[in-house]
Design an enzyme around this catalytic site. Structure first.
Site, short mmCIF file in Angstrom:
data_model
loop_
_atom_site.label_atom_id
_atom_site.label_comp_id
_atom_site.label_asym_id
_atom_site.label_seq_id
_atom_site.Cartn_x
_atom_site.Cartn_y
_atom_site.Cartn_z
N GLY A 239 -4.72 56.87 -8.25
CA GLY A 239 -3.34 56.72 -7.68
C GLY A 239 -3.63 56.50 -6.36
CB SER A 240 -1.09 56.63 -3.77
OG SER A 240 -0.32 57.98 -4.04
N GLY A 244 -3.95 61.59 -3.88
CA GLY A 244 -5.35 61.93 -4.05
C GLY A 244 -5.50 63.06 -3.00
CD GLU A 261 -12.59 55.84 -9.29
OE1 GLU A 261 -12.49 54.90 -8.47
OE2 GLU A 261 -13.66 56.02 -9.80
CB CYS A 295 -7.28 50.18 -7.07
SG CYS A 295 -8.30 49.71 -8.47
P1 NAD Z 1 0.88 57.29 -7.47
O1 NAD Z 1 -0.13 58.29 -6.51
O2 NAD Z 1 2.20 57.16 -7.12
O3 NAD Z 1 0.83 58.11 -9.09
C1 NAD Z 1 -0.43 58.39 -9.57
C2 NAD Z 1 -0.34 59.53 -10.69
O4 NAD Z 1 -0.20 60.54 -9.92
C3 NAD Z 1 0.87 59.31 -11.34
O5 NAD Z 1 0.78 59.95 -12.77
C4 NAD Z 1 1.84 60.74 -10.62
O6 NAD Z 1 2.76 61.21 -11.28
C5 NAD Z 1 0.57 61.44 -10.14
N1 NAD Z 1 0.79 62.26 -9.16
C6 NAD Z 1 1.65 62.08 -8.04
N2 NAD Z 1 1.55 62.84 -6.96
C7 NAD Z 1 0.66 63.82 -7.57
C8 NAD Z 1 0.45 65.30 -7.15
N3 NAD Z 1 0.88 65.62 -6.04
N4 NAD Z 1 -0.34 66.09 -7.96
C9 NAD Z 1 -0.62 65.42 -9.07
N5 NAD Z 1 -0.32 64.40 -9.63
C10 NAD Z 1 0.34 63.38 -8.93
O7 NAD Z 1 0.05 55.87 -7.82
P2 NAD Z 1 0.76 54.68 -8.45
O8 NAD Z 1 1.80 54.01 -7.88
O9 NAD Z 1 0.99 55.00 -9.99
O10 NAD Z 1 -0.44 53.72 -8.49
C11 NAD Z 1 -0.80 52.80 -7.45
C12 NAD Z 1 -1.92 53.31 -6.88
O11 NAD Z 1 -3.09 53.76 -7.69
C13 NAD Z 1 -2.56 52.64 -5.57
O12 NAD Z 1 -2.57 53.11 -4.42
C14 NAD Z 1 -3.82 52.15 -6.18
O13 NAD Z 1 -4.66 51.41 -5.44
C15 NAD Z 1 -4.19 53.13 -7.07
N6 NAD Z 1 -5.29 52.77 -8.06
C16 NAD Z 1 -6.61 53.09 -7.77
C17 NAD Z 1 -7.40 52.97 -8.82
C18 NAD Z 1 -8.87 53.06 -8.64
O14 NAD Z 1 -9.75 53.15 -9.40
N7 NAD Z 1 -9.35 53.23 -7.24
C19 NAD Z 1 -7.13 52.32 -10.02
C20 NAD Z 1 -5.58 51.94 -10.12
C21 NAD Z 1 -4.96 52.48 -9.17
#
Ligand code: NAD
Length: 505
Positions: A239-240, A244, A261, A295
């Protein structure tokens, strides 16, 4: 917009329960609303996990680990092979559901399921090849070697933009390693997760192995509970960068391991000697594929002076001719953004670019609803513009002019993220310099290939704020296991290492 039904083959009617623990469905927690981003219409409501349900699911995965870890790895691989077969059978409807729920065009939706199938095949092979090195012992009549044991139940937190493939990178590889899984999908894409869970259950339930894969739909708090739980020795989170950072701190605070990731801000360097047609195709897919919500999306093009005007002109034309619309229509190349908030973020980024001296070459506007559509946007930018260093999850491409390779590499590396990178050049010397230690600082570096669309056979992941994790191919499986160094003495003496003597007189 076409508001197609959820494919009936997936057996999702009625969708209510968003928790599956040891094969049992429940869900008494917060309701999640799955929205079709192409129409803004509600697809379904899913009941997420209560705090207690999350903890119970972790306990079930913990208990299931005891049996699963004892099965020989090739037997585990056989179950993953069967899951791969089921995924083949459901590729079309599952791919369609991915498109419906997260808005990517149909070929990308089906491509995502193909990626799961590929990972299943890869994991089956791994189940017969994971193993450790034998190392020379300094002591006579001794053998030293490494072995790898299953780690435990693993938490897998995933993002909306690859709602099922990223789970498979983690879960299918972790499963052949002997681990069980608790999956917390994005709150924006619970339906695809439920569909995948049902596919796994169909294979594993009759074998009494339903507790290998478990599901916990929910929001941030559910993710936080997973990150904090000491029963999970590893938490893989996609995720973001913001997310992370929070997960990393929570998991490190209890001495667990995290596999991160996170976001990217990927650039393609295009030198004067590049094959322009090749480069254009790569930039187009890289910047507009998945509506700029990958990503690995190409967010910046660093073009050398001579080639810059041609690229600006041809990219403008290409951006204007791309069909934006219903992701289920085969002619569409760019679908919607995921939600209203993403549209607002797009508008803010365009305004910030304009305010800091960027020139909008094409696009920049929100497309009237229903659905969350925006125009493919090309912006002539300066390297000093702060917005260029941000990851905006939208089809915005910044086009920057550079003097030559050194300046381009330095501009490319001058962001906080370090996921994917590429160069287009016909010069071997330039390509090798880009790949050298003085070149790209990213986890992925390509020559005459774009930044997006990695193959599963290589280790996938990035440096700096991208989190440092590696998943999918190569030796990424090691993250899901614990390493043990073993030494056997088959002699009659007990020599100590480093020549230490400790003998009674
Ligand atoms: P996001 O960070 O909003 O959410 C991702 C996940 O994390 C969700 O399931 C969310 O509920 C959970 N989450 C959020 N805050 C949390 C916390 N404090 N503790 C535990 N879990 C938590 O991201 P998004 O908007 O769903 O996805 C987009 C982002 O993901 C972009 O930044 C993209 O680059 C990244 N991404 C990276 C990869 C990679 O392999 N590097 C792949 C796909 C997406």
């Amino acid at each position: 917009m076409n508001t197609c039904e959820i494919p009936p083959e997936l057996d999702l009617h009625p969708v209510e329960a968003g928790v599956c623990s040891n094969g049992n469905w429940s869900g008494q927690g917060e309701e999640l609303v799955s929205i079709n981003p192409a129409s803004s219409e509600e697809l379904a409501r899913v009941a997420g996990a209560t705090p207690e349900e999350t903890l119970n699911t972790i306990q079930d995965a913990y208990d299931s680990f005891e049996n699963w870890k004892k099965l020989p790895a090739p037997r585990r691989g056989e179950y993953i092979r069967l899951i791969g077969e089921e995924l083949r059978r459901f590729k079309e409807p599952l791919g369609k559901l991915v498109s419906l729920e997260c808005g990517k065009v149909l070929s990308e939706g089906e491509g995502e399921v193909q990626e799961m199938i590929d990972i299943a095949d890869f994991a089956v092979g791994l189940s017969r090849t994971i193993g450790g090195a034998t190392l020379p012992s300094e002591r006579p009549d001794h053998r030293m070697f490494e072995q790898w044991h299953p780690l435990g139940p693993v938490g897998v937190i995933t993002a909306f933009n690859f709602p099922v493939a990223v789970w498979s990178w983690n879960a299918l590889v972790a499963a052949i390693c002997g681990d069980t899984i608790v999956w917390k999908p994005s709150e924006k894409t619970p339906l695809t997760a439920i569909a995948v869970q049902k596919i796994c259950n169909r294979v594993l339930e009759p074998e009494g192995l339903a507790g290998v894969f478990n599901l916990c739909c929910g929001g941030t708090e559910t993710g936080e509970r997973i990150a904090a739980d000491e029963r999970l020795p590893l938490v893989s989170a996609t995720g973001s960068c913001r997310m992370g950072r929070e997960v990393a701190v929570a998991v490190a605070g209890r001495m667990g391991r995290s596999l991160l990731e996170l976001g990217g801000n990927n650039a393609i360097i295009i030198l004067d000697d590049a094959d322009v047609d090749l480069a254009l195709r790569a930039v187009l897919f890289g910047s507009l594929g998945t509506a700029g919500q990958r990503c690995t999306t190409t967010r910046r093009v660093l073009a050398q002076k001579k080639i810059f005007p041609t690229l600006a002109k041809r990219l403008t034309e290409a951006f204007e001719s791309v069909i934006v619309g219903d992701p289920l229509d085969p002619k569409t190349l760019v679908g919607p953004l995921i939600d209203e908030e993403a549209v607002n973020t797009f508008e803010k980024a365009v305004a910030a670019a304009r305010d800091s001296g960027g020139e909008i070459l094409t696009g920049g506007q929100v497309i009237e609803g229903p659905g969350f559509f925006v125009q493919p946007t090309l912006i002539k930018a300066g390297s000093g513009m702060e917005i260029v260093r941000e990851e905006t999850f939208a089809p915005i491409l910044y086009l920057l002019e550079t003097d030559g390779l050194d300046e381009a590499i330095s501009a490319q590396n001058n962001v906080r993220q370090g996921l994917s990178s590429a160069i287009f050049t016909d010069s071997v010397r330039n390509a090798e310099r880009f790949l050298s230690v003085a070149g790209s600082d990213c986890g992925i570096a390509n020559v005459n290939i774009g930044t997006s669309g990695a193959e599963i056979g290589g280790a996938f992941g990035g440096e700096k704020e991208t989190g440092g994790g590696r998943e999918a191919g190569s030796d990424s499986w090691k993250a899901y296991m614990r390493r043990q160094t073993c030494t056997i003495n088959y002699g009659t003496e007990l020599p100590l290492a480093q020549g230490v003597r400790f003998d009674l007189e």
